[in-house]
Design a protein around this motif. Structure first.
Motif, PDB file in Angstrom:
ATOM      1  N   TYR A  30       0.821  -1.213   0.000  1.00  0.00           N
ATOM      2  CA  TYR A  30       0.000   0.000   0.000  1.00  0.00           C
ATOM      3  C   TYR A  30       0.856   1.265   0.000  1.00  0.00           C
ATOM      4  CZ  TYR A  30      -4.378  -2.446   0.166  1.00  0.00           C
ATOM      5  OH  TYR A  30      -5.453  -3.241  -0.187  1.00  0.00           O
ATOM      6  N   ARG A  49      -9.284  10.878  -6.321  1.00  0.00           N
ATOM      7  CA  ARG A  49     -10.200   9.777  -5.979  1.00  0.00           C
ATOM      8  C   ARG A  49      -9.462   8.456  -5.782  1.00  0.00           C
ATOM      9  NH1 ARG A  49     -15.440   8.244  -9.644  1.00  0.00           N
ATOM     10  NH2 ARG A  49     -16.160   6.527  -8.390  1.00  0.00           N
ATOM     11  N   ALA A  52      -7.838   8.468  -2.413  1.00  0.00           N
ATOM     12  CA  ALA A  52      -8.857   8.314  -1.364  1.00  0.00           C
ATOM     13  C   ALA A  52      -9.265   6.846  -1.222  1.00  0.00           C
ATOM     14  CB  ALA A  52     -10.069   9.178  -1.691  1.00  0.00           C
ATOM     15  N   GLU A  53      -9.442   6.159  -2.370  1.00  0.00           N
ATOM     16  CA  GLU A  53      -9.836   4.745  -2.363  1.00  0.00           C
ATOM     17  C   GLU A  53      -8.728   3.876  -1.767  1.00  0.00           C
ATOM     18  OE1 GLU A  53     -12.035   1.462  -2.565  1.00  0.00           O
ATOM     19  OE2 GLU A  53     -12.791   3.494  -2.927  1.00  0.00           O
ATOM     20  N   ILE A  55      -6.398   4.818   0.393  1.00  0.00           N
ATOM     21  CA  ILE A  55      -6.315   5.078   1.844  1.00  0.00           C
ATOM     22  C   ILE A  55      -7.376   4.251   2.568  1.00  0.00           C
ATOM     23  CG2 ILE A  55      -6.672   6.836   3.634  1.00  0.00           C
ATOM     24  CD1 ILE A  55      -5.354   8.860   1.683  1.00  0.00           C
ATOM     25  N   LYS A  56      -8.573   4.205   1.982  1.00  0.00           N
ATOM     26  CA  LYS A  56      -9.673   3.417   2.555  1.00  0.00           C
ATOM     27  C   LYS A  56      -9.295   1.933   2.608  1.00  0.00           C
ATOM     28  CE  LYS A  56     -14.321   2.832   1.091  1.00  0.00           C
ATOM     29  NZ  LYS A  56     -15.342   3.351   0.193  1.00  0.00           N
ATOM     30  N   GLN A  57      -8.742   1.430   1.487  1.00  0.00           N
ATOM     31  CA  GLN A  57      -8.336   0.019   1.417  1.00  0.00           C
ATOM     32  C   GLN A  57      -7.201  -0.279   2.401  1.00  0.00           C
ATOM     33  OE1 GLN A  57      -7.360  -1.241  -2.573  1.00  0.00           O
ATOM     34  NE2 GLN A  57      -9.247  -0.408  -3.418  1.00  0.00           N
ATOM     35  N   LYS A  59      -6.491   1.232   5.212  1.00  0.00           N
ATOM     36  CA  LYS A  59      -7.025   1.200   6.584  1.00  0.00           C
ATOM     37  C   LYS A  59      -7.776  -0.103   6.843  1.00  0.00           C
ATOM     38  CE  LYS A  59      -7.290   6.169   7.432  1.00  0.00           C
ATOM     39  NZ  LYS A  59      -8.179   7.360   7.511  1.00  0.00           N
ATOM     40  N   ALA A  60      -8.533  -0.570   5.823  1.00  0.00           N
ATOM     41  CA  ALA A  60      -9.267  -1.842   5.957  1.00  0.00           C
ATOM     42  C   ALA A  60      -8.304  -3.016   6.116  1.00  0.00           C
ATOM     43  CB  ALA A  60     -10.162  -2.066   4.746  1.00  0.00           C
ATOM     44  N   SER A 185     -17.788  -4.288  -4.326  1.00  0.00           N
ATOM     45  CA  SER A 185     -18.329  -3.292  -3.384  1.00  0.00           C
ATOM     46  C   SER A 185     -19.633  -3.781  -2.765  1.00  0.00           C
ATOM     47  CB  SER A 185     -18.570  -1.955  -4.084  1.00  0.00           C
ATOM     48  OG  SER A 185     -17.348  -1.446  -4.565  1.00  0.00           O
ATOM     49  N   GLU A 197     -17.015  -5.122  10.335  1.00  0.00           N
ATOM     50  CA  GLU A 197     -16.521  -3.865   9.755  1.00  0.00           C
ATOM     51  C   GLU A 197     -15.106  -4.016   9.187  1.00  0.00           C
ATOM     52  OE1 GLU A 197     -17.889  -0.843   9.150  1.00  0.00           O
ATOM     53  OE2 GLU A 197     -19.794  -1.775   9.693  1.00  0.00           O
TER      54      GLU A 197
END
Length: 243
Positions: A30, A49, A52-53, A55-57, A59-60, A185, A197
């Motif tokens: 990452y 975008r 942003a995607e 960063i989301k991945q 963190k997951a 998704s 979550e």
């Protein structure tokens, strides 16, 4: 017995080392992907975008926030090279095949190191496409919980998913869900609707015809995987072994 306890401790230590190594690989992957995204679209996730995607991945996938921020900062440094993705293919022992996913800032070095490692383990470097056609591209979602198949199926249908496969995860008490990449998704939302979550999601190659190797061949193939995963440029190694 002391011998058994000693062996159990050694197995636990080896498992922990493997888990730590896997985490380090995920963090590095990452980090490189974020650097690529920042170089292409800037450091602000509000205007980028793709970043942003990612960063989301990240963190997951439990990548520490410090690592994410460091990668964003590093992307603007003059000495950071351009990363590019590539895929190598190989044949192993006993009918095994491998897909080697690489993310590197030096394609020649990556090519040389991957080929050298394959040769050292007495395996065969394969022509592009000769292994890939034996695999399907799937969305892979990992959860640190045992999912109930009926509950998941109901949630998946509710979310509009047609394609789903539930398997036991690599670690005890975890689950893997494979789905159509276009429904990733929706499947993520289906899993979250069941109260989970923390979901790790990425794309994976899944063998159309898994092979069961002999114990000897399996051990030789695992040596190749371990050797490849030690290379900094290699992010993951996928295979068709069922055992």
């Amino acid at each position: 017995s002391p011998l058994f306890m000693g062996r159990a401790a050694a197995v636990r230590a080896a498992t922990k080392a493997k888990t730590d190594s896997k985490k380090a690989k995920v963090n590095a992957f990452y980090g490189k992907k974020i650097i690529m995204a920042v170089k292409q679209g800037g450091p602000d996730p509000n205007g980028n975008r793709q970043l942003a995607e990612l960063i989301k991945q990240a963190k997951a996938n439990s990548v520490p926030v410090d690592n994410i921020n460091r990668a964003i900062k590093r992307a603007s440094e003059a000495n950071i090279g351009d990363y590019s993705e590539s895929t190598f293919e190989a044949y192993g022992h006993g009918g095994a095949s491998f897909i080697i996913n690489v993310l590197s800032d030096n394609a020649n070095r990556a090519n040389s190191e991957v080929k050298s490692t394959i040769n050292k383990q007495k395996c065969k470097f394969a022509e592009s496409g000769s292994v890939l056609f034996m695999y399907d591209r799937k969305a892979k979602l990992e959860v640190n919980a045992v999912l109930d198949e009926d509950e998941l199926l109901e949630a998946a249908i509710e979310a509009g998913c047609d394609d789903m496969e539930l398997l036991e995860g690599d670690e005890e008490g975890s689950s893997i869900v494979y789905a159509d990449p276009g429904e990733a998704s929706s499947m993520l939302e289906a899993i979250k609707s069941l109260g989970h979550e923390e979901v790790r999601m990425n794309l994976a190659h899944v063998s159309k015809a898994p092979v069961e190797c002999s114990e000897e061949d399996f051990e030789l193939n695992m040596k190749l995987i371990d050797a490849l995963e030690e290379l900094n440029d290699v992010d993951s190694v996928e295979h068709n072994m069922s055992n």
